[in-house]
Design a protein around this motif. Structure first.
Motif, mmCIF file in Angstrom:
data_model
loop_
_atom_site.group_PDB
_atom_site.id
_atom_site.type_symbol
_atom_site.label_atom_id
_atom_site.label_comp_id
_atom_site.label_asym_id
_atom_site.label_seq_id
_atom_site.Cartn_x
_atom_site.Cartn_y
_atom_site.Cartn_z
ATOM 1 N N PRO A 119 0.792 -1.233 0.000
ATOM 2 C CA PRO A 119 0.000 0.000 0.000
ATOM 3 C C PRO A 119 0.823 1.280 0.000
ATOM 4 O O PRO A 119 0.488 2.239 -0.703
ATOM 5 C CB PRO A 119 -0.835 -0.127 1.283
ATOM 6 C CG PRO A 119 -1.001 -1.591 1.466
ATOM 7 C CD PRO A 119 0.313 -2.189 1.032
ATOM 8 N N SER A 120 1.896 1.326 0.776
ATOM 9 C CA SER A 120 2.704 2.557 0.813
ATOM 10 C C SER A 120 3.347 2.829 -0.540
ATOM 11 O O SER A 120 3.466 3.987 -0.960
ATOM 12 C CB SER A 120 3.776 2.469 1.903
ATOM 13 O OG SER A 120 4.624 1.351 1.701
ATOM 14 N N ALA A 121 3.748 1.778 -1.244
ATOM 15 C CA ALA A 121 4.321 1.951 -2.578
ATOM 16 C C ALA A 121 3.268 2.467 -3.546
ATOM 17 O O ALA A 121 3.544 3.318 -4.402
ATOM 18 C CB ALA A 121 4.901 0.630 -3.079
ATOM 19 N N THR A 122 2.047 1.955 -3.415
ATOM 20 C CA THR A 122 0.946 2.435 -4.251
ATOM 21 C C THR A 122 0.719 3.925 -4.037
ATOM 22 O O THR A 122 0.550 4.691 -4.997
ATOM 23 C CB THR A 122 -0.342 1.661 -3.920
ATOM 24 O OG1 THR A 122 -0.143 0.267 -4.144
ATOM 25 C CG2 THR A 122 -1.502 2.149 -4.775
ATOM 26 N N ARG A 150 -3.317 -4.084 -7.614
ATOM 27 C CA ARG A 150 -3.067 -3.554 -6.281
ATOM 28 C C ARG A 150 -3.197 -4.649 -5.228
ATOM 29 O O ARG A 150 -3.715 -5.743 -5.486
ATOM 30 C CB ARG A 150 -4.052 -2.439 -5.958
ATOM 31 C CG ARG A 150 -5.508 -2.928 -5.895
ATOM 32 C CD ARG A 150 -6.473 -1.820 -5.556
ATOM 33 N NE ARG A 150 -7.862 -2.279 -5.501
ATOM 34 C CZ ARG A 150 -8.465 -2.730 -4.407
ATOM 35 N NH1 ARG A 150 -7.795 -2.787 -3.253
ATOM 36 N NH2 ARG A 150 -9.722 -3.122 -4.434
ATOM 37 N N SER A 151 -2.751 -4.342 -4.008
ATOM 38 C CA SER A 151 -2.892 -5.291 -2.912
ATOM 39 C C SER A 151 -4.305 -5.226 -2.329
ATOM 40 O O SER A 151 -5.038 -4.255 -2.549
ATOM 41 C CB SER A 151 -1.864 -5.001 -1.815
ATOM 42 O OG SER A 151 -2.363 -4.061 -0.883
ATOM 43 N N ILE A 208 7.015 -4.664 -10.476
ATOM 44 C CA ILE A 208 6.228 -5.058 -9.315
ATOM 45 C C ILE A 208 6.834 -4.393 -8.090
ATOM 46 O O ILE A 208 8.031 -4.528 -7.824
ATOM 47 C CB ILE A 208 6.212 -6.586 -9.111
ATOM 48 C CG1 ILE A 208 5.642 -7.290 -10.345
ATOM 49 C CG2 ILE A 208 5.396 -6.943 -7.873
ATOM 50 C CD1 ILE A 208 5.649 -8.813 -10.233
ATOM 51 N N LEU A 209 6.015 -3.664 -7.356
ATOM 52 C CA LEU A 209 6.465 -2.954 -6.159
ATOM 53 C C LEU A 209 6.171 -3.793 -4.921
ATOM 54 O O LEU A 209 5.044 -4.245 -4.725
ATOM 55 C CB LEU A 209 5.753 -1.598 -6.051
ATOM 56 C CG LEU A 209 5.880 -0.666 -7.252
ATOM 57 C CD1 LEU A 209 5.046 0.595 -7.023
ATOM 58 C CD2 LEU A 209 7.343 -0.303 -7.504
ATOM 59 N N THR A 210 7.184 -3.997 -4.075
ATOM 60 C CA THR A 210 7.020 -4.819 -2.887
ATOM 61 C C THR A 210 7.929 -4.326 -1.776
ATOM 62 O O THR A 210 8.451 -3.209 -1.836
ATOM 63 C CB THR A 210 7.286 -6.303 -3.228
ATOM 64 O OG1 THR A 210 6.987 -7.110 -2.089
ATOM 65 C CG2 THR A 210 8.734 -6.516 -3.647
#
Length: 269
Positions: A8-11, A26-27, A85-87
């Motif tokens: 979420p913070s990356a989003t 999204r997550s 991909i953001l993680t």
């Protein structure tokens, strides 16, 4: 450029720099900004919240068995064909682990770039804005967003210093107890102590410092009582406001919680 985020913070960072149009997945915990909630959900969780104590037991048991607390919808992610991909790799309890994401990415053709955000302190959080911007081809926009955040923090610093001078140099900073989980009690870590100190307070249960406060850790109720906080902030990780209120009600039944000066005055939030 197509971006999938399991963090979420990356989003929020991506959207903050103006990259909302790039997001394709999204997550399950993403809810801000509201307009991204219509996007496909690519993660899930294996736990259901009942009480803080029960969740802690389930989480500890799962981690002890090497089981993930989250699920990743591999077929859906593959169909979305993300370039990035953001993680994260800072907490296996807070979001899906990096290794699971990397294993999936390695099976995909073309292989997406995996960008892991792992801030330990406030400077790292700000640096993540630049890191993410560079990864998605929005370096210039990220630099502008970063500069705006730095200036906002500087404005807070100036306001706090002004207030400190008004109150007098010798006035004690208010002591804050930041509670990240309620049963067992976990105190705020990483950049949380820094935020409290930058706002003019102190966090004696985990002073932190410029390098950050490290991972959140458990403390007995007696440690909170001994710290005698002027202010208590209850912010359980991952819980909604309604869930947090239920946990606050449970805490209010305990004698040690009711004995806190911050609760009696009341200055607990």
């Amino acid at each position: 450029m197509r971006v999938a985020s399991v963090l979420p913070s990356a989003t929020e960072i991506l959207c903050f720099i103006g990259g909302e149009r790039l997001l394709v997945g999204r997550s399950h915990e993403d809810n801000f900004p509201p307009q991204i909630t219509s996007l496909p959900v690519i993660t899930g969780q294996t736990t259901t919240f009942t009480t803080a104590a029960e969740v802690d037991r389930v989480v500890s048991d799962s981690i002890g068995k090497g089981q993930s607390l989250y699920t990743l919808d591999a077929p859906l992610i593959e169909s979305l064909s993300p370039d990035v991909i953001l993680t994260q790799d800072i907490c296996s309890v807070c979001a899906i682990d990096l290794q699971t994401v990397e294993r999936l990415a390695a099976k995909m053709t073309p292989r997406p770039k995996v960008v892991s955000l792992n801030p330990l302190n406030l400077d790292d959080v700000l640096a993540n804005v630049l890191q993410l911007g560079e990864a998605v081809g929005m370096a210039e926009e990220a630099r502008a967003a970063h500069a705006s955040l730095v200036e906002r923090i500087a404005a807070v610093d100036r306001r706090v210093e002004q207030r400190r001078r008004q109150l007098g140099e010798g006035r004690r900073r208010p002591r804050v107890a930041f509670i990240e989980w309620s049963d067992p009690l976990y105190v705020g870590g990483h950049w949380t102590p820094q935020l409290i100190e930058r706002a003019g307070g102190e966090h004696p249960l985990n002073a932190g410092g410029e390098s950050g406060g490290g991972k959140s850790f458990p403390v007995p109720p007696s440690a909170v009582v001994e710290a005698d906080p002027d202010l208590v902030i209850l912010a359980p990780c991952g819980l909604t406001l309604d869930m947090t209120r239920r946990e606050a009600t449970a805490l209010a039944r305990t004698e040690w919680w009711r004995s806190l000066r911050a609760v009696r005055e009341p200055r607990s939030f």
